[in-house]
Design an enzyme around this catalytic site. Structure first.
Site, PDB file in Angstrom:
ATOM      1  CG  ASP A   1       5.920  -2.040  -1.739  1.00 17.84           C
ATOM      2  OD1 ASP A   1       5.062  -2.065  -0.831  1.00 17.84           O
ATOM      3  OD2 ASP A   1       5.716  -1.470  -2.818  1.00 17.84           O
TER       4      ASP A   1
HETATM    5  C1  BGC Z   1       2.482  -0.485  -2.132  1.00 14.64           C
HETATM    6  C2  BGC Z   1       3.174   0.551  -1.282  1.00 14.64           C
HETATM    7  C3  BGC Z   1       2.456   0.725   0.025  1.00 14.64           C
HETATM    8  C4  BGC Z   1       2.352  -0.624   0.722  1.00 14.64           C
HETATM    9  C5  BGC Z   1       1.689  -0.560   2.080  1.00 14.64           C
HETATM   10  C6  BGC Z   1       2.201  -1.768  -1.363  1.00 14.64           C
HETATM   11  O1  BGC Z   1       1.382  -2.607  -2.090  1.00 14.64           O
HETATM   12  O2  BGC Z   1       3.273  -0.752  -3.263  1.00 14.64           O
HETATM   13  O3  BGC Z   1       3.258   1.758  -1.965  1.00 14.64           O
HETATM   14  O4  BGC Z   1       3.111   1.665   0.818  1.00 14.64           O
HETATM   15  O5  BGC Z   1       1.632  -1.500  -0.096  1.00 14.64           O
HETATM   16  O6  BGC Z   1       0.370  -0.276   1.995  1.00 14.64           O
END
Ligand code: BGC
Length: 735
Positions: A263
């Site tokens: 993530d």
């Molecule tokens: C979130 C994810 C997301 C990623 C990319 C993160 O902050 O937890 O769910 O896919 O950002 O945008």
């Protein structure tokens, strides 16, 4: 490209190039060299790293993506194409209801169709991967990300996970209308302690395996090409660098062989978690756990080569990850066609096309849940004078917190949607803003929150009060601001904003004939609303066609049939509250509030305001007692459980008939009820039909005392009803 050719290409790549495949660039940083170098330099990233990156996050639009792809491939020593990734959560341009609302629709088919629509639009806009589905089990509505999940139930989440993956990926990942899915957040992210985002997760391995893991497994079995790690710790170790979780559980047990992406920034954050000494250590731990792509922490490009040179990291691990990224590029067909679906003409043609809008409208209608309807206030009657009041009457911001790709201007407001109506006498007043001026929220892009001067607010309110006085009944359009749910939006109180509570109070004083239409991304504490509203229609964040779908439903053109996918707590004091709890040794029996030493609160009820599976219709249904085809079940055989469902009202309607099972006695305590099947049926007035479920031994398995998965002989209760509190049951023995 044939596997052999891919291998040859791989063998000809330098270590730096291979490591580059594991580095993800952010789209905004690609605009030009200066824009690119600022934030990247802060992360310790060199220009050369950028030229060797493997994937991009956040760029969109066919023209732009083609340009980036061309420029990048030209510079890359082996002309390897980039993969473009983005969060397409509930639609790309045509925005359909948020995932929690899709859970309420109990329609995997519709969810699959919506995911396919999102893929068609996203792929035409040049994207290859969507960071969806999010299948995290959620039991705490203080956590704002419950809106991205399909709810509290392990079985429903699994059905939806499978539907979304199938919808996005279609039959062929190389196709011009498909996206690769990325199931997230692995694992247990929804269990954040106290509902505070990014917080520690404390869960027993038994619950983790029985409740949390199954939906990810469903997505993996459906072929999800990627998995994303979660921010939280599991058993004290951040998931992203948790070797047991990623190598033993995900790869070996769950048989995931695709690309694992961290993530956002999660690898670097392991330093803050206190399990990595520094960024270099974090990078080593990430790769050792098998996390292939580093999303935005920059620790991989900064450290991988040095770690190998210093003999602190086995080169094979980097190669293994780089190989998986190349394989994904190959599965997407990018070596033959690096643009995949990117096509400006098609993008214009499919985005927001009529067919997509109709599908979004249908999905919205199906997701609405009628929570209350005293004296059949809804649907509205033509002969009555109605005041539509509230901050959502003319509000286009109902797409949900993640829908930054969609344009709120494409949404039709309630008022605009009423333009199609004939024969209704409706007035429209805002009454108050969604939030009072002292509450400030930040969104993506250049969204600016409305501020209304106090004097103007008073005028708004008095006009609304006058309109309510003059009307036979009032429909109040209330709820959360669209940015109050989503990532980093945990709340300690989960009520509608105070300024709207005041509006409700003031309107109630002059006209108590109130129906509330509720917009929100999470279950709310609705005590105040319940007291003052005769009817409540839950519409979540309904998307581009939300306004039209709401007007369809208020006027009876569509009949609400959605069911609550996550319990609405009586108050925050009950959280976590979910229907599939374990029995206690001292069960509190309804009506026996004077019993002292039982599992209950002294000041609030045990039961949520609206339990999982609950939802009314404009008609009523009668469900007959459960009939079983036998009293015993042997492995390899099945029992049929059936009921007769009759529409006893005077209009057609939809009922979601739910099957729950309970293992009465086992080596470990089993939930009081667990959803094991559902069927959504449409019945005309007075029509009846038989609804039949087949029960097999495989539906009775769980993690037993000895840590093996299987069933245990004994008595089982079968419940069939219209929500999780049904008492309609029969019993059989598993032999
Ligand atoms: C979130 C994810 C997301 C990623 C990319 C993160 O902050 O937890 O769910 O896919 O950002 O945008």
């Amino acid at each position: 490209m044939k596997e052999q050719e891919l291998q040859q290409l791989f063998d000809s790549m330098s270590l730096k190039e291979k490591a580059g495949q594991l580095f993800q660039l952010a789209g905004g940083m690609l605009a030009d060299d200066t824009a690119m170098m600022g934030p990247m330099q802060d992360m310790g990233i060199e220009k050369e790293d950028i030229q060797l990156a493997g994937t991009v996050l956040g760029s969109m639009g066919a023209e732009k993506i083609r340009e980036i792809q061309d420029a990048y491939m030209e510079n890359h020593p082996h002309h390897i194409p980039l993969i473009f990734m983005l969060d397409i959560i509930n639609g790309y341009k045509t925005i359909y209801p948020i995932p929690l609302a899709q859970g309420a629709a109990f329609s995997p088919k519709l969810t699959e169709a919506c995911a396919a629509m999102a893929a068609r639009e996203g792929a035409a806009a040049g994207l290859h991967v969507t960071f969806s589905p999010m299948v995290d089990l959620v039991r705490d509505p203080r956590w704002g990300r419950v809106m991205e999940s399909t709810g509290e139930d392990v079985y429903l989440n699994g059905c939806m996970a499978e539907a979304m993956v199938k919808g996005y990926q279609g039959a062929d990942l190389k196709g011009a209308e498909t996206l690769a899915a990325c199931v997230k957040h692995f694992a247990g992210y929804g269990g954040a302690e106290a509902g505070r985002d990014y917080n520690t997760v404390e869960v027993s391995e038994r619950s983790f395996r029985d409740f949390y893991l199954p939906a990810y497994q469903k997505a993996i079995d459906a072929g999800s090409a990627l998995v994303m790690t979660s921010f939280n710790t599991i058993n004290g170790i951040p998931a992203t660098v948790n070797r047991w979780l990623m190598r033993s559980v995900l790869r070996e047990e769950m048989k995931f062989d695709g690309v694992l992406i961290s993530d956002f920034g999660a690898i670097g954050e392991t330093v803050c978690h206190g399990v990595a000494e520094n960024r270099s250590d974090a990078a080593r731990k990430g790769i050792e756990a098998g996390c292939d792509i580093d999303m935005m922490s920059g620790t991989y490009p900064e450290n991988l080569e040095q770690l190998i040179e210093d003999g602190r990291l086995d080169i094979k691990l980097v190669e293994e990850s780089a190989w998986r990224v190349l394989q994904l590029k190959n599965r997407l067909g990018l070596f033959e066609n690096p643009y995949k679906g990117a096509d400006q003409g098609k993008e214009r043609e499919v985005c927001l096309c009529r067919e997509h809008q109709e599908l979004a409208r249908k999905m919205a209608q199906e997701s609405f849940v009628l929570l209350k309807n005293e004296e059949e206030l809804l649907p509205l009657k033509k002969e009555r004078k109605t005041a539509f009041i509230g901050p959502y009457v003319e509000n286009k911001y109902m797409l949900g917190g993640w829908s930054f790709t969609g344009d709120p201007q494409d949404a039709r407001t309630i008022r605009e949607a009423c333009g199609e109506l004939k024969g209704y006498d409706i007035t429209f007043h805002k009454g108050c803003p969604v939030l009072s001026s002292d509450v400030k929220l930040e969104g993506f892009g250049n969204y600016t929150q409305e501020t209304v001067p106090a004097k103007q607010q008073e005028e708004m309110l008095s006009q609304a009060i006058e309109a309510a006085k003059a009307a036979d009944e009032v429909v109040l359009f209330l709820g959360e601001h669209f940015l109050q749910s989503g990532e980093a939006t945990s709340h300690g109180e989960i009520m509608i904003p105070r300024v709207q509570q005041e509006l409700l109070d003031r309107i109630y004083e002059v006209n108590p004939e109130i129906a509330v239409v509720l917009f929100n991304g999470r279950p709310l504490d609705l005590r105040l609303v319940q007291k003052k509203a005769k009817a409540i229609l839950e519409v979540w964040m309904p998307g581009t066609m939300g306004g039209a779908a709401i007007v369809d439903t208020l006027t009876g053109k569509a009949v609400p049939g959605g069911k609550v996918p996550m319990s609405f707590p009586y108050s925050v004091g009950q959280i976590p509250v979910h229907y599939d709890e374990l029995p206690t040794g001292r069960t509190h029996l309804p009506g026996k509030d004077k019993d002292r030493f039982v599992s209950k609160y002294l000041d609030i009820p045990n039961k949520p305001s609206y339990p999982f599976g609950y939802g009314l219709s404009y008609t009523r249904f009668e469900i007959s007692p459960v009939q079983l085809s036998g009293k015993t079940l042997h492995a390899g055989e099945h029992i049929e459980a059936e009921v007769v469902v009759k529409n006893i009202g005077d209009r057609a309607g939809t009922e979601t008939v739910q099957l729950y099972l309970h293992d009465v006695s086992a080596s470990v305590s089993r939930p009081v009820k667990q959803l094991k099947g559902f069927q959504k049926i449409v019945l005309e007035p007075q029509q009846e039909t038989v609804v039949r479920f087949s029960i097999t031994e495989s539906m009775l398995t769980f993690l037993r005392e000895d840590d093996t998965v299987g069933s245990e002989p004994g008595s089982f209760e079968v419940y069939i009803g219209s929500d999780s509190e049904t008492k309609n049951k029969a019993v059989f023995e598993l032999i």
